[in-house]
Motif scaffolding. Structure first.
Motif: not given
Ligand SMILES: [Zn+2]
Ligand SMILES: [Zn+2]
Length: 392
Positions: A340-343, A292-294, A306-310
């Motif tokens: 990919r990074t998914v929201m 999780i980027i954030n 949005n959580l940005m999940v890579n």
């Protein structure tokens, strides 16, 4: 002048034709270039994740391919190790190719050494059911398995400290309606310590019952291609298909390390977009793939964040949940697409108390088939600060 123009036109034509030929040539070169694909499935703590296929045929039994081509195919696809396992008792090309159980290994070995691919000497003991077909790998002399009685053949493998596994228990030719049957002969092999693993996936077929047996009877789970044709005819690699393979969690990238890992049952099966195996190995693969980027977010009122999940692996992870959390709304389904990074949108529930909290969002990863066929349970950890709308 007219001639000059004509000559110029011809020149231009020539340049155009040459360019077209160069472009065509370059495209052709790209197709033929010996390039290796890298299979993006991460290592796990303490172990390398090696990509292996322990069940492959050549012209030395009923396959359509020369042994060195098997090495080239495997290297290009991104594999780390293969075993060529031609049938001991079945060699329909014997009038064209002089049969010898050890020849395919000997022919392929220099090519494998050249490419840094681990080549394991193997053979397929090919009998009616029961016991059916058994692969023996890490052999020293495959020809010693060429004996009349199947028990003597397995013993000859065991005497060489081979790793023995039962191939395709659900193969329609030997299992009516593709329902695998466990016979007393398999119990006999197991009790003697002569059966170490089992193919829960063979080529395109997954046998959930066999996975269950493997776990109950404490066997190593394997998935292999059992490829007979050229690999590009068996799998549409241009569309991103890959062969069925076994992931081996080895301490090092060596034959000895692979053998140790197989006997220790540190494997998983990579089949289509599925990973099949014990949770203790699939969980770390998920954890090493997804980030999780954030991981710290602030929710204001009923606004969504949005959580940005890579996902750095080449597997699309399919997440589902039917669990509701007290503080926040989360989506019921999320696909963490490969590379990919998914929201992933989350919202505070009406009336949720303000403040900062660690929340673990629970999901089941449907395509990571562990002990339960429903999938692997995971949690996405986030720190959420909730600032409720001002009371009016
Ligand atoms: Zn077979
Ligand atoms: Zn086979």
């Amino acid at each position: 002048m007219g001639l000059h123009i004509q000559a110029k036109r011809s020149q231009t034509k020539l340049v155009v034709i040459t360019l077209l030929l160069l472009i065509a040539g370059a495209a052709h070169q790209t197709c033929l270039a010996a390039a290796r694909n890298e299979i993006e499935i991460p290592d796990i703590p303490g172990y390398r994740t090696l990509k292996c296929d322990f069940h492959i045929h050549t012209v030395f039994s009923d396959g359509a391919v020369w042994p060195t081509v098997r090495v080239e195919e495997a290297w290009q696809e991104g594999l780390d190790a293969i075993a060529i396992t031609d049938h001991i008792e079945y060699s329909p090309h014997k009038n064209d190719v002089r049969p010898s159980c050890d020849r395919p290994y000997e022919i392929a070995r220099p090519a494998a050494q050249d490419k840094g691919l681990i080549l394991i000497r193997g053979a397929e003991i090919t009998r009616d059911m029961p016991p059916g077909h058994l692969n023996a790998i890490f052999l020293k002399d495959a020809s010693r398995l060429d004996v009349n009685d199947w028990r003597d053949a397995v013993k000859a493998a065991i005497d060489q400290n081979a790793f023995v596994f039962w191939n395709h228990p659900g193969w329609i030719e030997q299992a009516p309606n593709e329902v695998p049957v466990w016979y007393p002969q398999h119990t006999e092999l197991l009790e003697k310590g002569w059966l170490h693993g089992i193919e829960a996936v063979n080529e395109y077929s997954y046998y959930p019952l066999v996975k269950k047996w493997g776990l109950e009877k404490d066997l190593t789970l394997l998935g292999n291609s059992d490829v007979h044709d050229p690999i590009c005819l068996a799998y549409d690699q241009c569309s991103g298909e890959h062969r069925t393979m076994t992931l081996v969690f080895a301490k090092e990238k060596t034959e000895q390390s692979i053998k140790e890992a197989l006997f220790a049952k540190r494997t998983a099966i990579y089949h289509k977009n599925l990973l099949i195996g014990r949770a203790q190995y699939l969980k770390p693969i998920f954890d090493q793939s997804v980030r999780i980027i954030n991981p710290q977010v602030t929710l204001r009122g009923q606004g969504m964040v949005n959580l940005m999940v890579n996902n750095r692996s080449q597997i699309d992870f399919e997440l589902v949940t039917d669990k509701a959390l007290n503080e926040i709304y989360t989506p019921r389904r999320v696909t963490l697409a490969r590379d990919r990074t998914v929201m992933v949108g989350i919202t505070a529930k009406k009336g949720a108390a303000g403040g900062t909290k660690e929340i673990r969002i629970p999901y089941t990863v449907k395509n990571l088939l562990v002990e339960s066929d429903e999938g692997l349970h995971i949690e996405l950890p986030v720190t959420v600060t909730i600032i409720p709308s001002e009371a009016k």
